[in-house]
Design a protein around this motif. Structure first.
Motif, short mmCIF file in Angstrom:
data_model
loop_
_atom_site.label_atom_id
_atom_site.label_comp_id
_atom_site.label_asym_id
_atom_site.label_seq_id
_atom_site.Cartn_x
_atom_site.Cartn_y
_atom_site.Cartn_z
N HIS A 106 0.83 -1.21 0.00
CA HIS A 106 0.00 0.00 0.00
C HIS A 106 0.86 1.27 0.00
O HIS A 106 0.40 2.33 0.41
CB HIS A 106 -0.93 0.00 1.21
N LYS A 108 2.69 4.47 -1.55
CA LYS A 108 2.37 5.40 -2.65
C LYS A 108 3.56 5.57 -3.58
O LYS A 108 3.40 5.59 -4.81
CB LYS A 108 1.96 6.76 -2.06
N PRO A 258 -2.59 1.59 -9.00
CA PRO A 258 -3.29 1.54 -7.71
C PRO A 258 -2.40 0.99 -6.61
O PRO A 258 -1.41 0.31 -6.86
CB PRO A 258 -4.46 0.58 -8.00
N GLN A 259 -2.78 1.29 -5.39
CA GLN A 259 -2.11 0.71 -4.23
C GLN A 259 -2.78 -0.62 -3.88
O GLN A 259 -3.90 -0.89 -4.28
CB GLN A 259 -2.18 1.67 -3.05
N GLU A 298 -3.23 14.44 -6.74
CA GLU A 298 -3.11 13.01 -6.46
C GLU A 298 -4.12 12.52 -5.43
O GLU A 298 -4.03 11.38 -4.97
CB GLU A 298 -1.68 12.70 -6.00
N GLU A 299 -5.07 13.39 -5.05
CA GLU A 299 -6.08 12.98 -4.08
C GLU A 299 -7.01 11.91 -4.65
O GLU A 299 -7.50 11.04 -3.93
CB GLU A 299 -6.90 14.20 -3.64
N GLU A 300 -7.26 11.98 -5.94
CA GLU A 300 -8.18 11.03 -6.57
C GLU A 300 -7.61 9.62 -6.51
O GLU A 300 -6.47 9.36 -6.90
CB GLU A 300 -8.41 11.43 -8.03
N GLU A 301 -8.40 8.68 -6.01
CA GLU A 301 -7.94 7.30 -5.87
C GLU A 301 -7.86 6.63 -7.23
O GLU A 301 -8.77 6.74 -8.06
CB GLU A 301 -8.90 6.52 -4.96
N THR A 303 -8.03 3.34 -9.35
CA THR A 303 -8.60 1.99 -9.25
C THR A 303 -8.21 1.09 -10.41
O THR A 303 -8.19 -0.13 -10.27
CB THR A 303 -10.14 2.06 -9.16
#
Length: 361
Positions: A106, A108, A258-259, A298-301, A303
């Motif tokens: 997880h 970044k 993604p993480q 970079e706030e947007e996740e 997917t």
């Protein structure tokens, strides 16, 4: 350990009123240079720190690797652990093996340093097929892509040792120019979203992000692969010359991963074979200072894995890789166009000359 201190001794001026001072302009010049230097170093290094994450790293003595519940890593297929390496495949035909992390990552920003070795009895272009380093949603899945499944989701970095498409010289000449013909082994990267297939017959060219030639077989010195993912930028470097210096291979911005995916290493052999060994996988967590704007962007996740402007990237590679036939027709049509324009110009000039002569009668 006691801190080591160093003191500087200097001779004081004879008179306190005649102490030499730096001119006012020099202060400003010095301050300006210091600020510029700080900005340059901050930009180059991103004010970055790195920390080894042992739970995502694999190194000697490989204690408990492959055993149930006692290691963070799991073996698959024909892979085996020795005192010196994790051997993904032996130098035998039709083998495939893998080692996969059991824990999703997880982080970044991260950096993976791979110490590997590829060697065998086969002569040049009579060996295969290569190994891959993965950061993917899926794990422990056998398949045709260097021992992993096709249509994977995530990042694959391939050390391809056998030229499937370019094994025939005539086919190579027809499709590619001398500048874009490849010398194998070749390191390349691909980002998959679960629906994109790796084109084995064309050595992954249609979906690759880029790559570089890496002569890594049967070397007496150590060989390393460096994969860094930071600020949505993917950088790959190699150290294969025994000089302990990283050489650029690939640098692509706008890579969205993604993480929570898994790290792994796989290899496969077919009719041709090699020993594919992993000596170590070392993962580092990177801590990077970001501006407010970068944090907001970079706030947007993320997917689904993707690459910004991938079509433009592919277009550039396609233009770069124009075949000899394409170049011939391009030159031919350009020449025909020039001839056509010359003819039109001559016709217009003749009409103009004729009309000019008539005015004098």
């Amino acid at each position: 350990m006691a801190a080591v201190s160093r003191s500087c001794h200097y001779r004081e001026a004879k008179s306190p009123f005649r102490r030499k001072t730096m001119p006012f302009k020099s202060y400003w010049t010095l301050a300006f240079l210091v600020c510029i230097a700080k900005l340059c170093f901050a930009e180059d290094d991103h004010e970055m720190e790195e920390f080894l994450k042992r739970e995502f790293s694999l190194s000697k003595p490989y204690q408990g690797v492959g055993s149930l519940g006692s290691s963070h890593w799991e073996l698959m297929g024909d892979s085996m652990v020795t005192t010196d390496q994790v051997r993904l495949t032996p130098d035998m035909q039709s083998r495939q093996g893998a080692v996969w992390s059991r824990i999703p990552c997880h982080l970044k920003d991260w950096e993976m340093q791979v110490h590997f070795k590829i060697h065998g009895q086969g002569k040049k272009n009579l060996n295969g097929d290569g190994l891959a380093i993965w950061y993917t949603k899926e794990r422990m899945q056998k398949g045709p892509v260097f021992g992993n499944m096709d249509n994977f989701t995530g990042l694959g970095v391939f050390v391809d040792t056998y030229p499937n498409e370019e094994k025939q010289l005539e086919a190579q000449k027809k499709r590619y120019t001398p500048r874009t013909q490849r010398i194998f082994p070749f390191v390349l990267a691909m980002v998959g979203n679960g629906t994109v297939s790796y084109d084995h017959d064309r050595d992954g060219r249609p979906t690759e992000l880029g790559g570089c030639t890496a002569m890594v077989r049967n070397l007496k010195h150590d060989t390393f692969l460096f994969i860094r993912y930071i600020r949505r930028r993917l950088t790959i470097m190699i150290d294969i010359d025994g000089q302990h210096e990283w050489r650029d291979c690939l640098d692509i911005p706008g890579v969205r991963l993604p993480q929570g995916y898994y790290f792994g290493a796989t290899a496969i052999t077919g009719d041709l074979s090699d020993n594919h060994d992993i000596i170590s996988l070392k993962l580092y967590q990177l801590t990077v200072l970001r501006s407010k704007q970068e944090e907001e962007e970079e706030e947007e996740e993320i997917t689904i894995p993707s690459v910004d402007n991938f079509e433009l990237l592919r277009l550039g590679q396609t233009e770069e890789g124009m075949s000899g036939v394409a170049i011939f027709f391009t030159v031919l049509f350009s020449m025909l166009g020039c001839i056509f324009l010359i003819v039109i110009g001559l016709v217009v000039y003749s009409h103009w000359s004729e009309s000019r002569r008539k005015r004098f009668y």
